[in-house]
Design a protein around this motif. Structure first.
Motif, short mmCIF file in Angstrom:
data_model
loop_
_atom_site.label_atom_id
_atom_site.label_comp_id
_atom_site.label_asym_id
_atom_site.label_seq_id
_atom_site.Cartn_x
_atom_site.Cartn_y
_atom_site.Cartn_z
N ALA A 191 0.83 -1.20 0.00
CA ALA A 191 0.00 0.00 0.00
C ALA A 191 0.87 1.26 0.00
N CYS A 192 1.94 1.26 0.78
CA CYS A 192 2.86 2.40 0.80
C CYS A 192 3.41 2.66 -0.60
N ASP A 193 3.84 1.60 -1.26
CA ASP A 193 4.42 1.75 -2.60
C ASP A 193 3.39 2.30 -3.58
N HIS A 194 2.17 1.81 -3.50
CA HIS A 194 1.14 2.27 -4.44
C HIS A 194 0.74 3.71 -4.16
N LEU A 195 0.53 4.05 -2.92
CA LEU A 195 0.12 5.41 -2.58
C LEU A 195 1.19 6.43 -2.95
N ALA A 196 2.45 6.03 -2.94
CA ALA A 196 3.55 6.93 -3.29
C ALA A 196 3.49 7.36 -4.75
N THR A 197 2.74 6.63 -5.58
CA THR A 197 2.65 6.97 -7.00
C THR A 197 1.52 7.94 -7.31
N SER A 198 0.75 8.35 -6.30
CA SER A 198 -0.45 9.16 -6.56
C SER A 198 -0.11 10.56 -7.02
#
Length: 371
Positions: A97-104
């Motif tokens: 989730a951290c990795d995905h949210l960092a791409t927002s």
């Protein structure tokens, strides 16, 4: 309708324990509708950040922190149809989730700061008995981030009001974009200063730039100031220069999405031009931001990644085409104001004035400057 301790609308709130959900005030619907959206998955939070349902550097960071809590129980983060059950699975899902949210969104450093805080917690919870317990530990950290931002906003308001009240009982102040309750977990950054001045009876007259391309000054800042009883006049961005020339404003105050070690500041597109105009007309230009918005790993503003937004936000914003089909569009969300154009930076720890790398490091990371 939820309100915070300052009688403002809650921009974001968590309901329940580790198995709860995040509620966001949908800022894309303001000022015509006050609508809330519930997020119960990582993807819900990612989409809310990306489409600007939640925006403002501190608020993005807080929302992402809560998003990691959701991630600890999100089966999609494991790449399978099984919900996380063990602590190991919960940690693995939360890290994904951290990795995905960092791409927002790439520019606001608070997003990455908050995610690093959550990763730090994940690294320590492997001995918990279940994914549910992992989510509870992560929720405690997200709440701590949220509460700290609320306190930082209040302190920025106090320091900023102390600085600006020397302008006199009535003053004209230009602001750009939105930096209030909608952008943070508390009263805001630049707008917190204006709220504090108003509460002291100083009666600031705020000139709010409409702020292209999504009119966040017109839709959000004007709405917030009116809600709080602050005298506000809405102006188009190109009107700020003659207003400063004619002496109608004695200061400019804006927020920030990332500040480098020497004080170069990224903020909504149009801020740099406003700073140049203020310098030309001898008007002080202030930036208000918490220390979490500083990125001491970079020195020059040239190193700040600038988010590019969709061309449709200019050519057909709000559902109506206002430009020819096929026209080429350049739509950066931010620009960078060099430190030499900034009179002072107001933080929750005090005021940086004059702005220099030495002064920034001493305020943000005092241990690194001690010999």
């Amino acid at each position: 309708m939820n309100r915070n301790n300052s009688d403002g609308f809650e921009t974001l709130s968590w309901t329940g324990a580790g198995d709860g959900f995040l509620t966001l005030l949908d800022q894309t619907r303001l000022p015509n509708e006050v609508t809330f959206v519930n997020c119960d998955s990582v993807e819900d939070v990612w989409q809310a950040i990306k489409r600007l349902a939640v925006r403002g550097a501190p608020a993005i960071g807080i929302a992402a922190a809560y998003g990691v809590v959701l991630g600890a129980r999100d089966e999609k983060m494991l790449g399978s149809g099984d919900s996380p059950k063990t602590a190991e699975q919960g940690c693995r899902a939360a890290l994904a989730a951290c990795d995905h949210l960092a791409t927002s969104r790439p520019t606001a450093v608070n997003l990455f700061w908050a995610l690093d805080r959550m990763r730090g917690v994940i690294a320590t919870v492997g001995e918990e008995p279940s994914a549910g317990r992992v989510a509870e530990r992560l929720l405690a950290e997200a709440v701590a981030i949220h509460e700290a931002d609320r306190a930082q906003c209040a302190a920025i308001g106090r320091y900023g009001a102390d600085l600006l009240e020397t302008l006199g009982p009535t003053m004209g102040i230009v602001t750009h974009c939105n930096t209030g309750m909608l952008a943070t977990g508390g009263d805001g950054t630049a707008l917190a200063v204006l709220f504090a001045l108003n509460e002291r009876g100083m009666q600031p007259h705020v000139y709010a730039d409409e702020t292209r391309p999504l009119l966040q000054g017109a839709r959000l800042t004007a709405w917030e100031l009116m809600e709080r009883g602050v005298h506000v006049t809405l102006i188009c961005d190109s009107m700020a220069a003659p207003l400063l020339r004619d002496g109608k404003a004695q200061a400019v105050i804006v927020g920030a999405d990332r500040i480098t070690a020497r004080g170069d500041t990224a903020n909504k597109i149009g801020t740099y031009g406003l700073a140049v105009q203020a310098k030309h007309h001898g008007v002080p230009f202030y930036v208000a931001a918490p220390t979490t918005t500083f990125d001491l790993s970079i020195t020059s503003g040239d190193e700040i990644p600038i988010e590019q937004r969709a061309p449709e936000e200019i050519t057909e914003a709000f559902g109506r085409r206002t430009a020819p089909e096929g026209v080429e569009v350049d739509n950066p969300a931010f620009d960078v104001t060099p430190a030499e154009l900034i009179t002072a930076i107001i933080t929750e720890r005090g005021v940086i004035e004059p702005v220099s790398e030495e002064a920034v490091r001493a305020m943000v990371d005092p241990e690194s400057t001690q010999s």
